[in-house]
Motif scaffolding. Structure first.
Motif, PDB file in Angstrom:
ATOM      1  N   LYS A 197      66.807  -1.097  30.278  1.00  0.00           N
ATOM      2  CA  LYS A 197      67.598  -0.309  29.334  1.00  0.00           C
ATOM      3  C   LYS A 197      68.827  -1.109  28.865  1.00  0.00           C
ATOM      4  CE  LYS A 197      68.948   3.533  27.248  1.00  0.00           C
ATOM      5  NZ  LYS A 197      68.199   4.140  26.139  1.00  0.00           N
ATOM      6  N   ASP A 202      75.063   4.813  16.528  1.00  0.00           N
ATOM      7  CA  ASP A 202      73.751   4.888  17.198  1.00  0.00           C
ATOM      8  C   ASP A 202      73.864   5.817  18.403  1.00  0.00           C
ATOM      9  OD1 ASP A 202      71.405   4.468  18.683  1.00  0.00           O
ATOM     10  OD2 ASP A 202      71.217   2.406  17.975  1.00  0.00           O
ATOM     11  N   ASN A 261      70.438  -6.080  23.082  1.00  0.00           N
ATOM     12  CA  ASN A 261      69.748  -6.595  21.909  1.00  0.00           C
ATOM     13  C   ASN A 261      70.129  -5.806  20.657  1.00  0.00           C
ATOM     14  OD1 ASN A 261      68.359  -8.656  23.234  1.00  0.00           O
ATOM     15  ND2 ASN A 261      66.654  -7.305  23.782  1.00  0.00           N
ATOM     16  N   LYS A 262      70.234  -4.499  20.788  1.00  0.00           N
ATOM     17  CA  LYS A 262      70.610  -3.660  19.655  1.00  0.00           C
ATOM     18  C   LYS A 262      72.065  -3.895  19.239  1.00  0.00           C
ATOM     19  CE  LYS A 262      69.175   0.522  19.033  1.00  0.00           C
ATOM     20  NZ  LYS A 262      68.939   1.966  19.162  1.00  0.00           N
ATOM     21  N   LEU A 263      72.901  -4.284  20.228  1.00  0.00           N
ATOM     22  CA  LEU A 263      74.320  -4.474  19.945  1.00  0.00           C
ATOM     23  C   LEU A 263      74.550  -5.540  18.873  1.00  0.00           C
ATOM     24  CD1 LEU A 263      77.195  -3.606  20.801  1.00  0.00           C
ATOM     25  CD2 LEU A 263      77.152  -5.465  22.468  1.00  0.00           C
ATOM     26  N   SER A 264      73.666  -6.535  18.843  1.00  0.00           N
ATOM     27  CA  SER A 264      73.833  -7.608  17.861  1.00  0.00           C
ATOM     28  C   SER A 264      73.766  -7.088  16.433  1.00  0.00           C
ATOM     29  CB  SER A 264      72.774  -8.694  18.078  1.00  0.00           C
ATOM     30  OG  SER A 264      71.468  -8.180  17.866  1.00  0.00           O
ATOM     31  N   ASN A 265      73.113  -5.927  16.227  1.00  0.00           N
ATOM     32  CA  ASN A 265      73.034  -5.352  14.887  1.00  0.00           C
ATOM     33  C   ASN A 265      74.371  -4.793  14.412  1.00  0.00           C
ATOM     34  OD1 ASN A 265      70.226  -5.854  14.806  1.00  0.00           O
ATOM     35  ND2 ASN A 265      69.815  -3.929  15.898  1.00  0.00           N
ATOM     36  N   GLU A 307      71.910   6.312  20.776  1.00  0.00           N
ATOM     37  CA  GLU A 307      71.425   5.773  22.052  1.00  0.00           C
ATOM     38  C   GLU A 307      72.579   5.231  22.896  1.00  0.00           C
ATOM     39  OE1 GLU A 307      67.845   2.894  23.790  1.00  0.00           O
ATOM     40  OE2 GLU A 307      68.333   2.887  21.641  1.00  0.00           O
ATOM     41  N   ALA A 340      78.817   0.508  17.398  1.00  0.00           N
ATOM     42  CA  ALA A 340      77.517   0.976  17.898  1.00  0.00           C
ATOM     43  C   ALA A 340      77.610   2.407  18.412  1.00  0.00           C
ATOM     44  CB  ALA A 340      77.026   0.046  19.002  1.00  0.00           C
ATOM     45  N   ASN A 397      67.826  -3.740  26.402  1.00  0.00           N
ATOM     46  CA  ASN A 397      67.531  -3.147  25.107  1.00  0.00           C
ATOM     47  C   ASN A 397      68.814  -2.848  24.330  1.00  0.00           C
ATOM     48  OD1 ASN A 397      65.823  -1.749  23.087  1.00  0.00           O
ATOM     49  ND2 ASN A 397      66.852   0.084  23.878  1.00  0.00           N
ATOM     50  N   LEU A 398      69.819  -2.304  25.024  1.00  0.00           N
ATOM     51  CA  LEU A 398      71.080  -1.991  24.357  1.00  0.00           C
ATOM     52  C   LEU A 398      71.810  -3.256  23.919  1.00  0.00           C
ATOM     53  CD1 LEU A 398      72.396   0.923  26.621  1.00  0.00           C
ATOM     54  CD2 LEU A 398      71.506   1.098  24.294  1.00  0.00           C
TER      55      LEU A 398
END
Length: 538
Positions: free
Chosen positions: A380, A347, A386-390, A349, A343, A383-384
């Motif tokens: 925040k 990414d 949740n994005k980590l699962s990608n 972010e 990540a 949100n991170l």
């Protein structure tokens, strides 16, 4: 007091040499005088929890049912028809598929409970007790005679291979002197009330090694074992729980067991074993039973347990264990750090800086503050996450676990057919002053198969691909470094083809490689490393 029970150690006691006192003898003799138990333990018999009235027996059974304990009696037809373990192992050796071999052995271990029912209803959930009234059911796995032979013939080290323990007046002690554990001293400890725990019998016993090397394929996790030899009227260990799934197999004599529920939800399926408990900390047992030779007791990690011997008989049992550090959480420990690395690379972010003033409103000292910046900070983080699962590389994390498993594994104890077709059975030899039959025996028509279903695995190591394997592992846990070798990119499809074809034999010419030379080179490499076997030498 004159001992009525003649233990298996009588053969050692007939030796003419008079054994001197061990360093702990005086204190242990004193402890022995204090080692008298109440009637509730001393009166335990082999049929149920204790010699009680019918009313008390029924009450105990009802309590076991209420807490979900399963008690199974071996059917008479099974009791009468069981064959010796060496016959069973010989039959298993005729099976070409090591997965089927493992499944069959595990079913024998827990018979008459069906394997699917066991994993659906019992595994990681509750204890189960199988009482067989068949003292020969597990005969051949290990014995006191084998224990004595190992002490005499093998390099058994205190603290490494053997622990000498006692539990008296609520105090657990270990009495290991330094150096090699010789019969002269070990049996003196035993005669003075100490329990003996052999920590890795598979390193010395070919039968235990064989059983565990088969079962590890069923669990997909290392299968280990400890052997416990306990003198009459003693207890070697304090109440505690373990971080493994435990199968207690009674081999000789009898042992009185008490099993207790986990004390809280936090101790259900624990990550680590517990410290020693005192009786006041653990409450009342949910199961109390005397195991006789041929009986089995299973309990999940987190269930507190303790075992002690009856006054007139010794106990020998082996505990087969598995599933240490093999949870979803352990997999996530591999997965999340790797996901974070990916990540942060991909990414922006995840690479952005933290707020300049976050230390002024975050942290324990600020946790009671009603500050809107805290809510924004947590949002925040959510949100991170949740994005980590990608960015989770599940297969790569599983391979990390698999590499650990292959390093933990025992090497396979080869069947006659496996040995004959592998590098171990190659007919190369020195004869009449020269080397004969050296080199490979492989042609494009040679039919080969993986040695065992779980003996090798392809894993990616960055830009390279390695084949990790177990065939050169030591019988001593982690004595050797992990075994692997790099696989050329043009070979990976062929290795996958071999792994997925197991247990079928396939011709070297059918390998999905670009050239015959590549097919031959790969086959010779895998044969040399002991990963594959031939259907027959040509």
């Amino acid at each position: 007091m004159e001992r009525k029970h003649m233990s298996a150690f009588s053969m050692y006691q007939t030796l003419p040499t008079q054994l001197p006192s061990s360093p702990k003898k005086r204190s242990l003799q004193t402890a022995s005088k204090r080692r008298k138990r109440g009637n509730d333990v001393a009166s335990v018999n082999s049929n149920n929890i204790a010699t009680q009235s019918k009313k008390k027996k029924m009450k105990a059974k009802n309590h076991a049912a209420e807490v979900g304990i399963q008690e199974v009696a071996e059917p008479e037809c099974v009791k009468a028809g069981e064959e010796a373990l060496n016959v069973l192992l010989a039959e298993l050796a005729q099976m070409n598929n090591s997965k089927e071999r493992a499944s069959t052995l595990f079913q024998w271990l827990i018979s008459p409970i069906p394997t699917k029912a066991f994993f659906r209803e019992t595994w990681e959930k509750k204890p189960v007790l199988v009482q067989r009234k068949n003292p020969n059911y597990y005969k051949g796995i290990f014995s006191t005679e084998e224990f004595d032979r190992i002490l005499r013939q093998e390099d058994v080290q205190y603290g490494v291979n053997l622990d000498v323990t006692s539990y008296t007046d609520g105090k657990r002690e270990t009495h290991n002197p330094p150096g090699r554990a010789l019969p002269y001293t070990v049996w003196d400890f035993y005669e003075n009330g100490c329990s003996l725990r052999m920590l890795n019998p598979q390193a010395f016993s070919s039968t235990v090694w064989n059983v565990l090397s088969i079962l590890q394929e069923h669990f997909g996790s290392m299968a280990g074992a400890n052997v416990y030899l306990t003198p009459p009227d003693t207890q070697g260990f304090a109440p505690h729980y373990d971080d493994i799934e435990a199968f207690v197999i009674q081999l000789e004599g009898k042992k009185h067991w008490r099993v207790y529920n986990p004390r809280s939800d936090d101790e259900v399926l624990p990550v680590l074993s517990s410290p020693n408990f005192n009786q006041a900390e653990i409450g009342k047992p949910i199961l109390e039973v005397v195991l006789e030779a041929g009986d089995l007791l299973y309990f999940p990690r987190g269930f507190i347990h303790q075992g002690d011997c009856l006054p007139d008989v010794h106990s020998l049992h082996i505990t087969i264990s598995s599933y240490q550090k093999n949870s979803w959480g352990d997999l996530l420990l591999k997965m999340v750090p790797t996901a974070l690395e990916i990540a942060m690379e991909e990414d922006v972010e995840f690479r952005q800086g933290l707020p300049l003033d976050y230390l002024s409103y975050m942290g324990v000292q600020n946790s009671d503050k009603d500050d809107p910046r805290r809510a924004k900070f947590f949002s925040k983080i959510d949100n991170l996450m949740n994005k980590l699962s990608n960015f989770v590389a599940v297969d790569a994390a599983v391979d990390l676990k698999a590499r650990e498993f292959l390093h933990d594994c025992l090497p396979p104890k080869l069947t006659a057919d496996e040995a004959a077709g592998s590098v171990h059975g190659a007919p190369a030899r020195w004869e009449e002053g020269r080397v004969r039959n050296a080199g490979a025996y492989i042609t494009s028509q040679t039919r080969v198969a993986l040695l065992r279903a779980g003996c090798a695995r392809l894993c990616s190591d960055g830009d390279a691909v390695h084949l990790y394997y177990t065939t050169d592992n030591s019988r001593v846990y982690h004595k050797e470094e992990p075994k692997s070798f790099e696989i050329k990119p043009e070979y990976t499809d062929a290795v996958e083809f071999l792994i997925h074809s197991y247990p079928e034999f396939v011709s070297v010419g059918s390998f999905p490689c670009d050239s015959l030379q590549e097919k031959m080179s790969l086959a010779k490499l895998l044969f040399k490393e002991g990963v594959i076997r031939m259907e027959s030498f040509q």
